[in-house]
Design a protein around this motif. Structure first.
Motif, PDB file in Angstrom:
ATOM      1  N   LYS A 290       0.807  -1.217   0.000  1.00  0.00           N
ATOM      2  CA  LYS A 290       0.000   0.000   0.000  1.00  0.00           C
ATOM      3  C   LYS A 290       0.844   1.271   0.000  1.00  0.00           C
ATOM      4  CE  LYS A 290      -3.927  -2.132   2.395  1.00  0.00           C
ATOM      5  NZ  LYS A 290      -4.845  -2.045   3.565  1.00  0.00           N
ATOM      6  N   GLU A 291       2.149   1.119   0.134  1.00  0.00           N
ATOM      7  CA  GLU A 291       3.042   2.288   0.200  1.00  0.00           C
ATOM      8  C   GLU A 291       3.499   2.691  -1.193  1.00  0.00           C
ATOM      9  OE1 GLU A 291       7.021   3.782   2.672  1.00  0.00           O
ATOM     10  OE2 GLU A 291       6.375   1.687   2.751  1.00  0.00           O
ATOM     11  N   GLU A 292       3.530   4.002  -1.448  1.00  0.00           N
ATOM     12  CA  GLU A 292       3.971   4.544  -2.726  1.00  0.00           C
ATOM     13  C   GLU A 292       4.909   5.720  -2.495  1.00  0.00           C
ATOM     14  OE1 GLU A 292       0.851   5.637  -5.339  1.00  0.00           O
ATOM     15  OE2 GLU A 292      -0.176   3.687  -5.284  1.00  0.00           O
ATOM     16  N   LYS A 293       5.882   5.858  -3.383  1.00  0.00           N
ATOM     17  CA  LYS A 293       6.786   7.013  -3.345  1.00  0.00           C
ATOM     18  C   LYS A 293       7.166   7.382  -4.774  1.00  0.00           C
ATOM     19  CE  LYS A 293       8.832   6.254   1.242  1.00  0.00           C
ATOM     20  NZ  LYS A 293       8.200   7.442   1.855  1.00  0.00           N
ATOM     21  N   VAL A 294       7.447   8.671  -4.979  1.00  0.00           N
ATOM     22  CA  VAL A 294       7.869   9.177  -6.285  1.00  0.00           C
ATOM     23  C   VAL A 294       9.361   9.468  -6.237  1.00  0.00           C
ATOM     24  CG1 VAL A 294       7.618  11.023  -7.984  1.00  0.00           C
ATOM     25  CG2 VAL A 294       5.596  10.137  -6.802  1.00  0.00           C
ATOM     26  N   LEU A 295      10.097   8.967  -7.239  1.00  0.00           N
ATOM     27  CA  LEU A 295      11.538   9.180  -7.304  1.00  0.00           C
ATOM     28  C   LEU A 295      11.873  10.346  -8.213  1.00  0.00           C
ATOM     29  CD1 LEU A 295      13.087   5.596  -7.626  1.00  0.00           C
ATOM     30  CD2 LEU A 295      12.612   6.918  -5.572  1.00  0.00           C
ATOM     31  N   ARG A 296      12.942  11.049  -7.857  1.00  0.00           N
ATOM     32  CA  ARG A 296      13.527  12.075  -8.704  1.00  0.00           C
ATOM     33  C   ARG A 296      14.859  11.552  -9.237  1.00  0.00           C
ATOM     34  NH1 ARG A 296      12.492  17.602  -5.106  1.00  0.00           N
ATOM     35  NH2 ARG A 296      10.198  17.514  -5.178  1.00  0.00           N
ATOM     36  N   PRO A 297      15.363  12.144 -10.331  1.00  0.00           N
ATOM     37  CA  PRO A 297      16.630  11.660 -10.892  1.00  0.00           C
ATOM     38  C   PRO A 297      17.746  11.633  -9.845  1.00  0.00           C
ATOM     39  CG  PRO A 297      15.567  13.139 -12.438  1.00  0.00           C
ATOM     40  CD  PRO A 297      14.760  13.196 -11.166  1.00  0.00           C
ATOM     41  N   GLY A 298      18.493  10.532  -9.845  1.00  0.00           N
ATOM     42  CA  GLY A 298      19.584  10.371  -8.900  1.00  0.00           C
ATOM     43  C   GLY A 298      19.184   9.710  -7.601  1.00  0.00           C
ATOM     44  N   GLU A 299      17.900   9.377  -7.434  1.00  0.00           N
ATOM     45  CA  GLU A 299      17.439   8.731  -6.216  1.00  0.00           C
ATOM     46  C   GLU A 299      17.226   7.229  -6.433  1.00  0.00           C
ATOM     47  OE1 GLU A 299      15.064  12.413  -4.050  1.00  0.00           O
ATOM     48  OE2 GLU A 299      13.911  10.832  -5.051  1.00  0.00           O
ATOM     49  N   GLN A 300      17.250   6.505  -5.326  1.00  0.00           N
ATOM     50  CA  GLN A 300      17.041   5.059  -5.376  1.00  0.00           C
ATOM     51  C   GLN A 300      16.020   4.654  -4.317  1.00  0.00           C
ATOM     52  OE1 GLN A 300      19.912   1.856  -3.763  1.00  0.00           O
ATOM     53  NE2 GLN A 300      20.343   1.853  -5.971  1.00  0.00           N
ATOM     54  N   ALA A 301      15.082   3.814  -4.716  1.00  0.00           N
ATOM     55  CA  ALA A 301      14.114   3.239  -3.778  1.00  0.00           C
ATOM     56  C   ALA A 301      14.525   1.814  -3.464  1.00  0.00           C
ATOM     57  CB  ALA A 301      12.716   3.262  -4.381  1.00  0.00           C
ATOM     58  N   ARG A 302      14.593   1.496  -2.181  1.00  0.00           N
ATOM     59  CA  ARG A 302      14.910   0.142  -1.736  1.00  0.00           C
ATOM     60  C   ARG A 302      13.661  -0.427  -1.092  1.00  0.00           C
ATOM     61  NH1 ARG A 302      20.698   1.973   0.988  1.00  0.00           N
ATOM     62  NH2 ARG A 302      21.572   2.806  -0.943  1.00  0.00           N
ATOM     63  N   MET A 303      13.121  -1.449  -1.717  1.00  0.00           N
ATOM     64  CA  MET A 303      11.831  -1.992  -1.305  1.00  0.00           C
ATOM     65  C   MET A 303      12.001  -3.368  -0.682  1.00  0.00           C
ATOM     66  SD  MET A 303       9.472  -0.729  -4.530  1.00  0.00           S
ATOM     67  CE  MET A 303      10.674  -1.097  -5.815  1.00  0.00           C
ATOM     68  N   GLY A 304      11.681  -3.437   0.598  1.00  0.00           N
ATOM     69  CA  GLY A 304      11.678  -4.696   1.325  1.00  0.00           C
ATOM     70  C   GLY A 304      10.352  -4.808   2.036  1.00  0.00           C
ATOM     71  N   ALA A 305      10.381  -4.605   3.368  1.00  0.00           N
ATOM     72  CA  ALA A 305       9.142  -4.554   4.121  1.00  0.00           C
ATOM     73  C   ALA A 305       8.379  -3.276   3.801  1.00  0.00           C
ATOM     74  CB  ALA A 305       9.438  -4.647   5.616  1.00  0.00           C
ATOM     75  N   GLY A 306       9.116  -2.213   3.491  1.00  0.00           N
ATOM     76  CA  GLY A 306       8.540  -0.937   3.098  1.00  0.00           C
ATOM     77  C   GLY A 306       9.339  -0.350   1.964  1.00  0.00           C
ATOM     78  N   ILE A 307       9.359   0.987   1.857  1.00  0.00           N
ATOM     79  CA  ILE A 307      10.134   1.675   0.822  1.00  0.00           C
ATOM     80  C   ILE A 307      11.070   2.665   1.502  1.00  0.00           C
ATOM     81  CG2 ILE A 307      10.102   3.135  -1.217  1.00  0.00           C
ATOM     82  CD1 ILE A 307       7.293   2.167  -1.804  1.00  0.00           C
ATOM     83  N   GLU A 308      12.353   2.513   1.263  1.00  0.00           N
ATOM     84  CA  GLU A 308      13.359   3.430   1.792  1.00  0.00           C
ATOM     85  C   GLU A 308      13.991   4.184   0.624  1.00  0.00           C
ATOM     86  OE1 GLU A 308      17.762   3.242   3.946  1.00  0.00           O
ATOM     87  OE2 GLU A 308      16.453   1.483   3.963  1.00  0.00           O
ATOM     88  N   LEU A 309      14.002   5.521   0.698  1.00  0.00           N
ATOM     89  CA  LEU A 309      14.587   6.347  -0.356  1.00  0.00           C
ATOM     90  C   LEU A 309      16.006   6.742   0.000  1.00  0.00           C
ATOM     91  CD1 LEU A 309      11.857   8.871  -1.613  1.00  0.00           C
ATOM     92  CD2 LEU A 309      12.600   6.723  -2.629  1.00  0.00           C
ATOM     93  N   SER A 310      16.884   6.687  -0.982  1.00  0.00           N
ATOM     94  CA  SER A 310      18.257   7.145  -0.817  1.00  0.00           C
ATOM     95  C   SER A 310      18.552   8.208  -1.873  1.00  0.00           C
ATOM     96  CB  SER A 310      19.242   5.980  -0.966  1.00  0.00           C
ATOM     97  OG  SER A 310      20.578   6.454  -0.918  1.00  0.00           O
ATOM     98  N   LYS A 311      19.097   9.347  -1.437  1.00  0.00           N
ATOM     99  CA  LYS A 311      19.408  10.435  -2.353  1.00  0.00           C
ATOM    100  C   LYS A 311      20.886  10.482  -2.699  1.00  0.00           C
ATOM    101  CE  LYS A 311      15.522  13.301  -0.901  1.00  0.00           C
ATOM    102  NZ  LYS A 311      15.061  14.638  -0.438  1.00  0.00           N
ATOM    103  N   GLU A 312      21.693   9.654  -2.041  1.00  0.00           N
ATOM    104  CA  GLU A 312      23.125   9.594  -2.337  1.00  0.00           C
ATOM    105  C   GLU A 312      23.413   8.250  -3.008  1.00  0.00           C
ATOM    106  OE1 GLU A 312      25.725  10.488   0.844  1.00  0.00           O
ATOM    107  OE2 GLU A 312      24.875  12.476   1.228  1.00  0.00           O
ATOM    108  N   VAL A 313      23.354   8.246  -4.315  1.00  0.00           N
ATOM    109  CA  VAL A 313      23.494   7.007  -5.082  1.00  0.00           C
ATOM    110  C   VAL A 313      24.642   7.158  -6.076  1.00  0.00           C
ATOM    111  CG1 VAL A 313      22.336   5.384  -6.615  1.00  0.00           C
ATOM    112  CG2 VAL A 313      21.007   6.618  -4.891  1.00  0.00           C
ATOM    113  N   ASP A 314      25.499   6.155  -6.143  1.00  0.00           N
ATOM    114  CA  ASP A 314      26.580   6.126  -7.126  1.00  0.00           C
ATOM    115  C   ASP A 314      26.016   5.540  -8.423  1.00  0.00           C
ATOM    116  OD1 ASP A 314      28.837   5.773  -8.657  1.00  0.00           O
ATOM    117  OD2 ASP A 314      30.061   4.981  -7.035  1.00  0.00           O
ATOM    118  N   ILE A 315      25.585   6.423  -9.325  1.00  0.00           N
ATOM    119  CA  ILE A 315      24.963   5.977 -10.569  1.00  0.00           C
ATOM    120  C   ILE A 315      25.929   5.143 -11.403  1.00  0.00           C
ATOM    121  CG2 ILE A 315      23.904   6.723 -12.731  1.00  0.00           C
ATOM    122  CD1 ILE A 315      22.131   7.139 -10.314  1.00  0.00           C
ATOM    123  N   ASP A 316      27.203   5.511 -11.405  1.00  0.00           N
ATOM    124  CA  ASP A 316      28.198   4.740 -12.159  1.00  0.00           C
ATOM    125  C   ASP A 316      28.245   3.292 -11.681  1.00  0.00           C
ATOM    126  OD1 ASP A 316      28.881   6.901 -13.707  1.00  0.00           O
ATOM    127  OD2 ASP A 316      30.647   7.440 -12.532  1.00  0.00           O
TER     128      ASP A 316
END
Length: 395
Positions: A290-316
């Motif tokens: 039932k949980e939803e989140k919107v990502l912006r460029p450079g962000e990562q969503a980690r989905m397990g029991a819930g959704i955790e957003l990370s804004k510090e992602v090594d895209i390379d």
């Protein structure tokens, strides 16, 4: 450039010296011994007074994303300080061999490397056994058609594969594409076994790159109100824009990603604890239960029991697999072995537990397994290859 290893302890000491201006006597002795072991080490140590020059030299000499490494070293320092406040006081021997088990792997060049640190006498390793070598993975996949028949795409460069519901599936220059405007919803699946990756252009023009041990299921024509595909494993998408027809990815029959037109990577292997969706361009909405989140460029969503957003992602690092690289920045041996299992089609066994080893650096995925292991062994993690494709981690 003449080295591929620098111990994380040395980076921590360099970081402490830059930030605090001083070291404990034992720490200063360790750093001085390291600096005195080569002219290159001395040159780096002499840069301590100028952190920008020091980071630039680290980046140049070791092909290191030094900004990212510096942040991780700082985080490790904070963790250690926090742990020391909570833990009982005890005497710790600070001086340890700087080429010890926490070595950071760094690449001197694709396919070419040098090693100048002192090595202990050791028994012959897997890298000395030429007969045990396993080649790198390659482009290839299996296409399962609507009637259940399967076609190997490993060696197909240009060919017409099938006509389904008015749509033609064909391979052009090694890429599976679809032509036609059929209205009948028949489903195809592209599967990449271990040791393979593949690119497919979906009926709407969306491009999907599949990593090893992955599969994507989709209709031969998107005739409904939305474009929906199903993914297991890892894939990078460049979605064709169509504001009237959203693009949805169902992941392992659990999570979902919805987009209109964008570029993103999904990593959803069964043996990974979370599903990772990383956005490069555009906007996506991720849904987990039932949980939803919107990502912006450079962000990562980690989905397990819930959704955790990370804004510090090594895209390379996220995109390394698509670009023909292994990027091991900050990776432990378990994460590295999962990548090698998928790309070289091997099974990894830990004989004495999982070594607490951290790596930084990049290696070409075109290298054979033997060459990759020969670099990893510089951290003093040892391997033995048994029964053809069973890799035993010895320590």
């Amino acid at each position: 450039m003449s080295e591929i290893l620098i111990d994380i302890t040395i980076l921590e000491l360099l970081h402490k010296k830059v930030k605090e201006g001083s070291l404990l006597p034992a720490e200063a002795e360790l750093l001085e011994n390291w600096a005195g072991s080569s002219v290159h080490h001395r040159a780096l140590a002499d840069r301590i007074g100028n952190s920008k020059l020091l980071l630039a030299d680290l980046s140049e000499r070791y092909a290191l994303n030094s900004d990212m490494a510096w942040k991780r070293v700082a985080a490790r320092t904070v963790e250690k300080e926090t742990a020391s406040l909570k833990a009982p006081v005890r005497r710790i021997n600070v001086i340890r061999r700087w080429w010890g088990a926490a070595a950071i792997l760094l690449l001197a060049g694709i396919g070419t490397y040098f090693f100048t640190t002192i090595q202990k006498d050791k028994a012959p390793s897997i890298v000395e056994n030429r007969s045990a070598d396993i080649p790198a993975g390659k482009d290839g996949a299996v296409l399962t058609l609507a009637d259940g028949s399967q076609v190997s795409l490993d060696s197909v460069q240009n060919a017409t594969i099938a006509l389904q519901g008015g749509v033609t599936a064909k391979v052009v220059d090694g890429t599976l594409i679809y032509e036609g405007t059929g209205n009948e919803a028949v489903y195809n699946t592209v599967s990449t076994p271990k040791g393979r990756k593949y690119r497919v252009i979906l009926p709407d023009g969306t491009i999907a790159w599949l990593n090893a041990a992955s599969n994507i299921r989709y209709p031969s024509a998107f005739s409904g109100a939305e474009r929906k595909v199903e993914l297991k494993g890892e894939a990078y998408f460049e979605v064709a824009k169509n504001n009237k027809k959203p693009f949805r990815v169902t992941i392992n029959e659990k999570a979902e990603v919805q987009v209109l037109g964008t570029s993103f990577n999904i990593k959803a292997y069964d043996n990974e604890p979370v599903v990772r969706t990383t956005l490069l361009e555009g906007s996506v909405r991720v849904k987990n239960g039932k949980e939803e989140k919107v990502l912006r460029p450079g962000e990562q969503a980690r989905m397990g029991a819930g959704i955790e957003l990370s804004k510090e992602v090594d895209i390379d690092q996220v995109m390394a697999w698509k670009n023909g690289l292994f990027n091991f920045d900050g990776a432990g041996i378990e994460e590295i072995m999962k990548q090698l299992e998928r790309w070289y089609d091997i099974e990894v066994i830990y004989e004495n537990g999982i070594p607490a080893t951290t790596f930084f650096g990049k290696i070409s995925a075109r290298n054979s397994l033997q060459k990759v292991l020969s670099i990893l062994e510089k951290s003093e993690v040892k391997f033995r290859l048994e029964n053809g494709r069973q890799l035993v981690i010895l320590q």
